[in-house]
Design a protein around this motif. Structure first.
Motif, PDB file in Angstrom:
ATOM      1  N   HIS A   1      14.066 -72.947   4.527  1.00 37.31           N
ATOM      2  CA  HIS A   1      14.535 -71.828   5.350  1.00 37.31           C
ATOM      3  C   HIS A   1      16.048 -71.905   5.524  1.00 37.31           C
ATOM      4  O   HIS A   1      16.754 -70.890   5.442  1.00 37.31           O
TER       5      HIS A   1
ATOM      6  N   LEU B   1       6.162 -79.288  12.189  1.00 29.13           N
ATOM      7  CA  LEU B   1       6.366 -78.541  10.953  1.00 29.13           C
ATOM      8  C   LEU B   1       6.575 -79.536   9.817  1.00 29.13           C
ATOM      9  O   LEU B   1       6.624 -80.740  10.036  1.00 29.13           O
TER      10      LEU B   1
ATOM     11  N   THR C   1       9.921 -65.536   5.397  1.00 25.59           N
ATOM     12  CA  THR C   1       9.311 -65.948   6.660  1.00 25.59           C
ATOM     13  C   THR C   1      10.188 -67.021   7.297  1.00 25.59           C
ATOM     14  O   THR C   1      11.068 -67.591   6.649  1.00 25.59           O
ATOM     15  N   ARG C   2       9.930 -67.295   8.570  1.00 26.24           N
ATOM     16  CA  ARG C   2      10.649 -68.368   9.251  1.00 26.24           C
ATOM     17  C   ARG C   2       9.651 -69.387   9.778  1.00 26.24           C
ATOM     18  O   ARG C   2       8.499 -69.042  10.081  1.00 26.24           O
ATOM     19  N   PRO C   3      10.067 -70.651   9.897  1.00 24.12           N
ATOM     20  CA  PRO C   3       9.173 -71.658  10.481  1.00 24.12           C
ATOM     21  C   PRO C   3       8.806 -71.288  11.918  1.00 24.12           C
ATOM     22  O   PRO C   3       9.597 -70.671  12.634  1.00 24.12           O
ATOM     23  N   CYS C   4       7.620 -71.668  12.339  1.00 27.98           N
ATOM     24  CA  CYS C   4       7.157 -71.374  13.702  1.00 27.98           C
ATOM     25  C   CYS C   4       7.646 -72.462  14.653  1.00 27.98           C
ATOM     26  O   CYS C   4       6.909 -73.409  14.977  1.00 27.98           O
ATOM     27  N   TYR C   5       8.895 -72.336  15.079  1.00 26.34           N
ATOM     28  CA  TYR C   5       9.478 -73.335  15.968  1.00 26.34           C
ATOM     29  C   TYR C   5       8.915 -73.199  17.376  1.00 26.34           C
ATOM     30  O   TYR C   5       8.653 -72.096  17.857  1.00 26.34           O
ATOM     31  N   ARG C   6       8.763 -74.333  18.049  1.00 29.55           N
ATOM     32  CA  ARG C   6       8.373 -74.341  19.452  1.00 29.55           C
ATOM     33  C   ARG C   6       9.602 -74.150  20.336  1.00 29.55           C
ATOM     34  O   ARG C   6      10.736 -74.322  19.888  1.00 29.55           O
TER      35      ARG C   6
ATOM     36  N   HIS D   1       8.658 -80.255  16.166  1.00 30.54           N
ATOM     37  CA  HIS D   1       8.065 -78.915  16.142  1.00 30.54           C
ATOM     38  C   HIS D   1       6.743 -78.858  15.378  1.00 30.54           C
ATOM     39  O   HIS D   1       6.186 -77.770  15.187  1.00 30.54           O
TER      40      HIS D   1
END
Length: 413
Positions: A311, A303, A322-327, A301
């Motif tokens: 998280h 990250l 906030t949350r990780p910007c997953y693909r 991803h």
């Protein structure tokens, strides 16, 4: 600055979590178990206050915390990176008036509880205890021509698991009794166990998290095992599974979260695929995969492993801002994670690692550790590595493990 008491920190998270929590403004106090947490010697974990404790013995942990009241007085939260420790976390949370994961996390660590919660997605599962006077009657309802797996209801890494194959001229209770008498688990004949129908098929897991009751799937991991030892993990491999299987697994996880009241947290749900049906064999609710998945997800991803680990820890505590910007998994490159072992077990004295070996390599035991043979459980792991399949497999050919007898090639296929 808030302080989090972490009872048990797995090896992969130990490389990243203390650093990330410090960056985010949290203090961490870690109870490390010398029997399973071998990350305590790293520089990264030096950013946290650490204490050694036998987290497999809840009484000793409670006693330790009572003898060191300053630890719980400074802590705001208590949690763990292991789902089989959530019962202890719940006890510490209540006794010392700390915040932590909801008590349903502890209930969901019990495989029998999960099987009863979603029976339509689970193999036939029977709770047993040799001291139960009704055990013969209970087992008489099972088909003794089938194969079963004997498991501890709360455990991880297949520790204690045994295959129960039908034996000509021997009743199921006789076969189970012999298995428990030969078990390496302490006081095995006095413990609670489950007998679960052995489903042949492919092992895979759905990775993801629940936030506010909404399920987010991060993709499918395909697992490879030698008997009871996991030796490789490919992620994400969603394209290898049909839309029907995807939907079955999503429905299972959604129903499990609804029925349990599981609102916030990661999951690592393990399934066996048999023909066109997926069977849930281990829910692993409240945590992500403790092995290679963290680094695989980071690579897939784009990250950092630290933000993913943080998280996962903070979400159930209500601290995930906030949350990780997953693909989308379909947009991710496939990665390979390898857990390597010794074929016959033995004492690990050291490693002979090529200079050009992959960056994502983790030693999972300390020098002079004795490991069991591959196939017994995940306690056979000597190390793990993550990378692109072709490159990693080529590099693994040159890795060697120093034992008392000789340099040995790692076993992972």
């Amino acid at each position: 600055m808030k302080t989090i008491l972490i009872i048990g920190l797995n090896i992969a998270a130990g490389k990243y979590l203390p650093v990330q929590l410090k960056k985010m403004g949290y203090n961490s106090i870690i109870l490390l178990d010398s029997n399973r947490d071998t990350c305590g010697s790293g520089d990264e974990i030096g950013l946290s206050e650490c204490h050694i404790a036998d987290i497999g013995d809840p009484v000793s942990v409670i006693d330790f915390l009572e003898r060191h009241p300053d630890i719980v007085e400074r802590a705001d939260y208590v949690t763990s990176c292991y789902d089989d420790v959530f019962n202890l976390v719940a006890e510490v949370k209540e006794r010392f008036n700390l915040s932590g994961p909801p008590t349903v996390f502890a209930k969901l660590s019990d495989k029998d509880f999960v099987a009863r919660l979603v029976p339509e997605y689970s193999p036939q599962t029977t709770a047993i205890n040799l001291s139960d006077p009704g055990l013969i009657h209970k087992l008489s309802h099972l088909d003794d021509s089938k194969a079963y797996i004997l498991k501890l209801p709360i455990s991880s890494g297949a520790v204690g698991n045994q295959f129960i194959d039908p034996v000509q001229g021997q009743s199921l209770i006789e076969t189970v009794t012999k298995a428990l008498n030969s078990s390496k688990i302490h006081e095995a004949t006095r413990r609670e166990w489950i007998l679960q129908e052995a489903i042949p098929g492919r092992l895979f897991s759905f990775e993801g998290f629940v936030e506010g009751g909404k399920v987010t799937c991060l993709g499918v991991s395909k697992r490879g095992r030698l008997k009871f030892t996991e030796v490789r993990n490919s992620y994400p491999v969603d394209r290898q599974f049909s839309t029907s299987i995807h939907q079955q697994c999503r429905d299972c996880i959604q129903r499990l979260t609804w029925r349990a009241g599981f609102e916030n947290g990661y999951f690592h749900c393990e399934f066996i695929l048999n023909k066109d049906r997926a069977y849930l064999i281990d829910a692993n609710m409240g945590r992500m995969c403790v092995g290679t998945f963290l680094e695989q997800a980071a690579e897939a991803h784009s990250l950092t492993a630290g933000e993913i680990a943080a998280h996962g820890l903070l979400l159930p505590l209500g601290e995930a801002v906030t949350r990780p910007c997953y693909r989308d998994p379909s947009d991710c490159p496939e990665t390979l994670g390898i857990y390597y072992c010794l074929r016959s077990g033995g004492r690990v004295l050291g490693w002979d690692i090529p200079e050009t070996f992959c960056n994502n390599h983790t030693k999972m035991v300390q020098p002079d550790s004795l490991v069991p043979p591959v196939g017994e459980s995940n306690q056979a792991w000597v190390g793990m590595a993550v990378g692109q399949a072709k490159t990693l497999l080529s590099q693994m050919r040159n890795l060697r493990i120093q034992t008392e007898e000789e340099l040995q090639a790692p076993v992972f296929l």
